[in-house]
Motif scaffolding. Structure first.
Motif, PDB file in Angstrom:
ATOM      1  N   ARG A   5       0.870  -1.170   0.000  1.00 14.03           N
ATOM      2  CA  ARG A   5       0.000   0.000   0.000  1.00 14.03           C
ATOM      3  C   ARG A   5       0.911   1.225   0.000  1.00 14.03           C
ATOM      4  O   ARG A   5       2.111   1.136   0.280  1.00 14.03           O
ATOM      5  CB  ARG A   5      -0.939   0.011   1.216  1.00 14.03           C
ATOM      6  N   MET A   6       0.322   2.392  -0.283  1.00 10.33           N
ATOM      7  CA  MET A   6       1.096   3.623  -0.347  1.00 10.33           C
ATOM      8  C   MET A   6       1.063   4.344   1.001  1.00 10.33           C
ATOM      9  O   MET A   6      -0.007   4.522   1.599  1.00 10.33           O
ATOM     10  CB  MET A   6       0.541   4.548  -1.434  1.00 10.33           C
ATOM     11  N   TYR A   7       2.237   4.788   1.466  1.00 13.23           N
ATOM     12  CA  TYR A   7       2.396   5.517   2.719  1.00 13.23           C
ATOM     13  C   TYR A   7       3.077   6.854   2.445  1.00 13.23           C
ATOM     14  O   TYR A   7       3.684   7.042   1.385  1.00 13.23           O
ATOM     15  CB  TYR A   7       3.203   4.685   3.712  1.00 13.23           C
ATOM     16  N   TYR A   8       2.991   7.782   3.405  1.00 10.40           N
ATOM     17  CA  TYR A   8       3.585   9.099   3.159  1.00 10.40           C
ATOM     18  C   TYR A   8       4.000   9.816   4.434  1.00 10.40           C
ATOM     19  O   TYR A   8       3.550   9.495   5.537  1.00 10.40           O
ATOM     20  CB  TYR A   8       2.612   9.978   2.374  1.00 10.40           C
ATOM     21  N   THR A   9       4.853  10.803   4.239  1.00  6.04           N
ATOM     22  CA  THR A   9       5.210  11.777   5.269  1.00  6.04           C
ATOM     23  C   THR A   9       5.329  13.132   4.586  1.00  6.04           C
ATOM     24  O   THR A   9       5.452  13.196   3.353  1.00  6.04           O
ATOM     25  CB  THR A   9       6.535  11.405   5.964  1.00  6.04           C
ATOM     26  N   THR A  10       5.288  14.219   5.348  1.00  6.36           N
ATOM     27  CA  THR A  10       5.442  15.555   4.764  1.00  6.36           C
ATOM     28  C   THR A  10       6.567  16.304   5.470  1.00  6.36           C
ATOM     29  O   THR A  10       6.928  15.988   6.608  1.00  6.36           O
ATOM     30  CB  THR A  10       4.147  16.386   4.867  1.00  6.36           C
ATOM     31  N   THR A  11       7.105  17.291   4.775  1.00  3.62           N
ATOM     32  CA  THR A  11       8.182  18.098   5.336  1.00  3.62           C
ATOM     33  C   THR A  11       8.230  19.447   4.621  1.00  3.62           C
ATOM     34  O   THR A  11       7.756  19.578   3.488  1.00  3.62           O
ATOM     35  CB  THR A  11       9.545  17.392   5.191  1.00  3.62           C
ATOM     36  N   GLN A  12       8.823  20.419   5.275  1.00  4.22           N
ATOM     37  CA  GLN A  12       9.069  21.707   4.649  1.00  4.22           C
ATOM     38  C   GLN A  12      10.559  21.970   4.465  1.00  4.22           C
ATOM     39  O   GLN A  12      10.942  22.887   3.753  1.00  4.22           O
ATOM     40  CB  GLN A  12       8.448  22.839   5.481  1.00  4.22           C
ATOM     41  N   ASN A  13      11.390  21.135   5.102  1.00  7.04           N
ATOM     42  CA  ASN A  13      12.826  21.413   5.079  1.00  7.04           C
ATOM     43  C   ASN A  13      13.695  20.172   4.890  1.00  7.04           C
ATOM     44  O   ASN A  13      14.921  20.267   4.889  1.00  7.04           O
ATOM     45  CB  ASN A  13      13.239  22.114   6.366  1.00  7.04           C
ATOM     46  N   PHE A  14      13.107  18.991   4.773  1.00  2.00           N
ATOM     47  CA  PHE A  14      13.822  17.731   4.611  1.00  2.00           C
ATOM     48  C   PHE A  14      14.731  17.428   5.814  1.00  2.00           C
ATOM     49  O   PHE A  14      15.684  16.673   5.702  1.00  2.00           O
ATOM     50  CB  PHE A  14      14.617  17.697   3.300  1.00  2.00           C
ATOM     51  N   LYS A  15      14.376  18.007   6.950  1.00  2.00           N
ATOM     52  CA  LYS A  15      15.088  17.738   8.196  1.00  2.00           C
ATOM     53  C   LYS A  15      14.145  17.181   9.255  1.00  2.00           C
ATOM     54  O   LYS A  15      14.494  16.276  10.001  1.00  2.00           O
ATOM     55  CB  LYS A  15      15.763  19.008   8.707  1.00  2.00           C
ATOM     56  N   THR A  16      12.956  17.748   9.319  1.00  2.00           N
ATOM     57  CA  THR A  16      11.924  17.237  10.222  1.00  2.00           C
ATOM     58  C   THR A  16      10.746  16.760   9.381  1.00  2.00           C
ATOM     59  O   THR A  16      10.410  17.372   8.359  1.00  2.00           O
ATOM     60  CB  THR A  16      11.453  18.325  11.195  1.00  2.00           C
ATOM     61  N   PHE A  17      10.112  15.670   9.829  1.00  2.00           N
ATOM     62  CA  PHE A  17       9.075  15.021   9.043  1.00  2.00           C
ATOM     63  C   PHE A  17       7.879  14.677   9.923  1.00  2.00           C
ATOM     64  O   PHE A  17       8.041  14.382  11.109  1.00  2.00           O
ATOM     65  CB  PHE A  17       9.620  13.735   8.401  1.00  2.00           C
ATOM     66  N   THR A  18       6.714  14.703   9.325  1.00  3.51           N
ATOM     67  CA  THR A  18       5.509  14.308  10.055  1.00  3.51           C
ATOM     68  C   THR A  18       5.477  12.794  10.210  1.00  3.51           C
ATOM     69  O   THR A  18       6.190  12.058   9.518  1.00  3.51           O
ATOM     70  CB  THR A  18       4.249  14.778   9.327  1.00  3.51           C
ATOM     71  N   GLU A  19       4.637  12.338  11.117  1.00  3.12           N
ATOM     72  CA  GLU A  19       4.490  10.903  11.350  1.00  3.12           C
ATOM     73  C   GLU A  19       3.984  10.208  10.089  1.00  3.12           C
ATOM     74  O   GLU A  19       3.091  10.699   9.396  1.00  3.12           O
ATOM     75  CB  GLU A  19       3.496  10.688  12.497  1.00  3.12           C
ATOM     76  N   THR A  20       4.566   9.072   9.775  1.00  2.00           N
ATOM     77  CA  THR A  20       4.162   8.304   8.596  1.00  2.00           C
ATOM     78  C   THR A  20       2.701   7.876   8.706  1.00  2.00           C
ATOM     79  O   THR A  20       2.246   7.422   9.762  1.00  2.00           O
ATOM     80  CB  THR A  20       5.056   7.067   8.438  1.00  2.00           C
ATOM     81  N   GLN A  21       1.977   8.024   7.586  1.00  2.00           N
ATOM     82  CA  GLN A  21       0.569   7.635   7.536  1.00  2.00           C
ATOM     83  C   GLN A  21       0.271   6.883   6.246  1.00  2.00           C
ATOM     84  O   GLN A  21       1.022   6.972   5.273  1.00  2.00           O
ATOM     85  CB  GLN A  21      -0.332   8.880   7.605  1.00  2.00           C
ATOM     86  N   LEU A  22      -0.838   6.163   6.258  1.00  2.00           N
ATOM     87  CA  LEU A  22      -1.320   5.496   5.056  1.00  2.00           C
ATOM     88  C   LEU A  22      -1.838   6.556   4.080  1.00  2.00           C
ATOM     89  O   LEU A  22      -2.644   7.401   4.449  1.00  2.00           O
ATOM     90  CB  LEU A  22      -2.442   4.522   5.406  1.00  2.00           C
TER      91      LEU A  22
END
Length: 313
Positions: free
Chosen positions: A166-183
């Protein structure tokens, strides 16, 4: 000269500059060869159909991450900061992905391992990551396919080594800190190789149906109002009676072009459409470097291409 004439003059100048920038756009394709052991390869094209490898088809960046040290499925985008941002598959079995950035596609930052699935003990893989930039929210979404043992049992079979992605994702604005991985997307079937881009104020996903029994192995579309979804039901197949994977999309001069790997036939394919409904297979017109595997297409300027062409093997 009155104010109205001055404004019209400025508008004409702005239009001329924008038109020149558009005309200056060429295309580059990032890809890997073999198992991805030698790293990032690049090719260029003026028309999107005839592609020539750069640096005599030698690697631009050698992989350094994970025990396997692979650089498969390199996805490169130009971010809101003007930099090129790349993610890739570092291993067949690792629970993270690789990341690096560049100003010119030649000199790259330190390679960073992003542990996107390390929190999930039963993750078997983290494959084919991609990035999409949301300009409105100044946000990057990184997404990939993973199999978690025991998840989605309704589509679990033993074929294809029992992978059930399945596809999972995270988001970031600076490629240093990332949101919790979600489906990100569960279309009700084994899926992989998603790529997402803006479409009429919304978002369009091209995704591979990885179903093995009965075999699908084709590309489909899904749409969402927001980048993070929810994405709707997957469309009927847009590719033909062959196995396709690794789609990447270009929109130019009103035409949607989707490149993909006809991996069983060991060559690349391409379909085109002006309405996302009727697709024409123009694979017979496509000329790609030998041995090219899963990558991404993006626009660059003539000046940027000149610098790439000056790099010696």
């Amino acid at each position: 000269m009155n104010l109205k004439s001055l404004c019209l003059g400025c508008l004409c100048l702005f239009t001329t500059i924008v038109s020149a920038q558009i005309q200056d756009s060429l295309f580059v394709f990032s890809y890997f060869k073999g198992n991805g052991e030698d790293g990032l390869h690049l090719a260029y094209s003026q028309d999107g159909m005839s592609w020539t490898s750069l640096k005599n088809d030698q690697s631009f960046l050698a992989p350094e991450l994970s025990p396997d040290k692979l650089m498969r499925d390199p996805c490169i985008i130009r971010g809101g900061d003007g930099k090129f941002h790349m993610v890739w598959t570092v291993s067949w079995t690792q629970k993270g992905i690789g990341y690096a950035s560049s100003d010119d596609l030649i000199h790259w930052s330190k390679q960073t391992y992003i542990p996107v699935m390390e929190h999930e003990d039963h993750t078997r893989n983290t494959w084919a990551p991609e990035i999409t930039y949301d300009e409105k929210n100044n946000l990057y979404m990184i997404y990939w396919a993973s199999t978690i043992t025991g998840a989605f049992p309704e589509t679990q079979i033993e074929a294809d080594n029992a992978y059930n992605h399945r596809m999972y994702y995270t988001t970031t604005q600076n490629f240093k800190t990332f949101t919790e991985t979600q489906l990100l997307y569960d279309p009700g079937f084994n899926c992989i190789d998603a790529t997402i881009l803006p479409y009429k104020g919304k978002w369009m996903m091209v995704i591979k149906d990885e179903t093995r029994e009965p075999a699908a192995k084709n590309l489909k579309l899904a749409f969402a109002d927001e980048l993070e979804g929810p994405y709707g039901e997957a469309s009927s197949p847009i590719t033909g009676d062959y196995w396709a994977e690794g789609p990447t999309v270009m929109f130019d001069k009103g035409i949607w072009t989707i490149y993909f790997d006809k991996y069983v036939d060991k060559h690349y394919g391409v379909i085109q459409s002006n309405d996302l409904k009727t697709w024409k297979d123009n694979s017979d017109k496509l000329n790609m470097p030998n041995g090219i595997r899963h990558g991404t297409v993006l626009k660059i300027s003539k000046k940027e291409l000149a610098k790439l062409m000056a790099v010696k093997p």
